[in-house]
Write an enzyme that holds these catalytic residues in place. Structure first.
Site, PDB file in Angstrom:
ATOM      1  N   SER A 109      15.609   4.439   4.077  1.00 49.85           N
ATOM      2  CA  SER A 109      14.267   4.743   3.591  1.00 49.85           C
ATOM      3  C   SER A 109      14.159   6.235   3.316  1.00 49.85           C
ATOM      4  O   SER A 109      14.187   7.062   4.231  1.00 49.85           O
ATOM      5  CB  SER A 109      13.219   4.333   4.623  1.00 49.85           C
ATOM      6  N   HIS A 112      15.387   2.481  -0.226  1.00 47.40           N
ATOM      7  CA  HIS A 112      14.030   1.989   0.021  1.00 47.40           C
ATOM      8  C   HIS A 112      13.038   3.115  -0.276  1.00 47.40           C
ATOM      9  O   HIS A 112      13.118   4.200   0.291  1.00 47.40           O
ATOM     10  CB  HIS A 112      13.942   1.552   1.486  1.00 47.40           C
ATOM     11  N   ASP A 127       9.141   4.105  -0.208  1.00 41.52           N
ATOM     12  CA  ASP A 127       7.827   3.737   0.331  1.00 41.52           C
ATOM     13  C   ASP A 127       6.733   4.377  -0.490  1.00 41.52           C
ATOM     14  O   ASP A 127       6.508   5.582  -0.408  1.00 41.52           O
ATOM     15  CB  ASP A 127       7.732   4.199   1.792  1.00 41.52           C
ATOM     16  N   MET A 146       2.944   4.806  -1.157  1.00 42.75           N
ATOM     17  CA  MET A 146       1.657   4.644  -0.449  1.00 42.75           C
ATOM     18  C   MET A 146       0.557   5.355  -1.228  1.00 42.75           C
ATOM     19  O   MET A 146       0.775   6.441  -1.764  1.00 42.75           O
ATOM     20  CB  MET A 146       1.748   5.254   0.949  1.00 42.75           C
ATOM     21  N   HIS A 192       8.781  -0.401  -2.053  1.00 34.00           N
ATOM     22  CA  HIS A 192       7.853  -1.071  -1.135  1.00 34.00           C
ATOM     23  C   HIS A 192       6.466  -0.496  -1.394  1.00 34.00           C
ATOM     24  O   HIS A 192       6.175   0.629  -0.976  1.00 34.00           O
ATOM     25  CB  HIS A 192       8.344  -0.815   0.300  1.00 34.00           C
ATOM     26  N   MET A 223       2.796   0.002  -0.765  1.00 33.18           N
ATOM     27  CA  MET A 223       1.687  -0.114   0.194  1.00 33.18           C
ATOM     28  C   MET A 223       0.464   0.456  -0.500  1.00 33.18           C
ATOM     29  O   MET A 223       0.072   1.603  -0.268  1.00 33.18           O
ATOM     30  CB  MET A 223       2.044   0.647   1.480  1.00 33.18           C
ATOM     31  N   MET A 257       7.301  -6.625   8.364  1.00 33.64           N
ATOM     32  CA  MET A 257       7.065  -5.286   8.901  1.00 33.64           C
ATOM     33  C   MET A 257       7.153  -5.322  10.429  1.00 33.64           C
ATOM     34  O   MET A 257       6.483  -6.132  11.075  1.00 33.64           O
ATOM     35  CB  MET A 257       5.680  -4.765   8.497  1.00 33.64           C
ATOM     36  N   PHE A 301       3.629   4.904   8.197  1.00 30.30           N
ATOM     37  CA  PHE A 301       4.368   6.085   8.670  1.00 30.30           C
ATOM     38  C   PHE A 301       5.761   5.698   9.159  1.00 30.30           C
ATOM     39  O   PHE A 301       5.942   4.616   9.729  1.00 30.30           O
ATOM     40  CB  PHE A 301       3.611   6.760   9.819  1.00 30.30           C
ATOM     41  N   ASP A 358      11.546  -3.873   8.387  1.00 29.16           N
ATOM     42  CA  ASP A 358      11.237  -2.467   8.099  1.00 29.16           C
ATOM     43  C   ASP A 358      10.367  -1.881   9.208  1.00 29.16           C
ATOM     44  O   ASP A 358       9.251  -2.339   9.435  1.00 29.16           O
ATOM     45  CB  ASP A 358      10.509  -2.416   6.743  1.00 29.16           C
TER      46      ASP A 358
END
Ligand code: DX5
Ligand code: ZN
Length: 218
Positions: free
Chosen positions: A8, A33, A35, A37, A66, A68, A138, A144, A176
């Site tokens: 990640s 990966h 993230d 957000m 991913h 979010m 998850m 975070f 994850d």
């Protein structure tokens, strides 16, 4: 099928991101990966278009995004030119997951559905499981890196894997949050075949990244 390890990049050294990415050039069976957000679905902001575009230009390693975000529908269309291999959206972020999955599958080679720790696997309909490429379980509350692994995740994976085998399906099961060499083996025994790891790989510089990846895979 060999376990996929997904470092990640949220935990990497952002001031040296190109060097960080290049140091994985010789690794096999890994994904990066990402993230993403939006500060609404989760109380954190990370990176968006310019960073993902730049990353896509300097690596051949498959990108695993991913999302979010509160509005994955908008982002599914705006991120489509960055060579993202797997697009994961949160089950909790859409009103009609089957419709969203169907639309996203027209754009991306692989589409995943992520479940927050409190969302039960029973929320996933037969139609979703038959169509999806990956389920992301998850193992921390999204938002975070560096959080503690939630122990209840093991049983959730066992149940999902049993369902998958019973239905004779072949979607991937990704985990994850808080993944380390201390829980990777058990996660694989439970049925996970794709492990995301941020802090474990990037935040403890005691050994090479390739050793970290091997220790998650062993
Ligand atoms: C958390 C993110 C994770 C995070 C994992 O919301 O989805 O991908 O980067 O970080 P670690 O491995 O440090 O828990
Ligand atoms: Zn993630």
């Amino acid at each position: 099928m060999e376990t996929i390890i997904s470092p990640s990049l949220l935990a990497c050294d952002f001031l040296n991101i190109e060097k960080e990415i290049k140091s994985f050039d010789n690794e096999k069976n890994i994904w990066f990966h990402l993230d993403i957000m939006d500060g609404h679905f989760v109380p954190n902001l990370t990176f968006g278009h310019p960073i993902v575009e730049k990353i896509s230009k300097i690596t051949k390693i498959p990108l695993d995004a991913h999302f979010m975000v509160n509005n994955p529908s908008f982002h599914k269309d705006t991120f489509k030119n960055y060579n993202i291999h797997n697009f994961t959206f949160h089950f909790e972020s859409v009103s009609d997951p089957l419709k969203f999955l169907t639309e996203a599958k027209n754009i991306y080679p692989s589409v995943g559905i992520s479940l927050k720790p409190k969302t039960p696997i029973e929320s996933l309909s037969t139609e979703l499981l038959e169509k999806v490429d990956l389920i992301l379980i998850m193992s921390v509350e999204p938002g975070f890196g560096g959080q503690k692994f939630i122990e209840g995740t093991y049983q959730k994976i066992i149940n999902l894997n049993a369902k998958k085998n019973k239905m004779n399906l072949d979607f991937s099961i990704q985990v994850d949050g808080g993944v380390t060499d201390g829980n990777a083996k058990k996660l694989k025994e439970c049925g996970a075949n794709n492990l995301v790891a941020g802090s474990y790989i990037f935040k403890n510089p005691s050994s090479e990244y390739s050793n970290k990846i091997n220790s998650l895979r062993e």
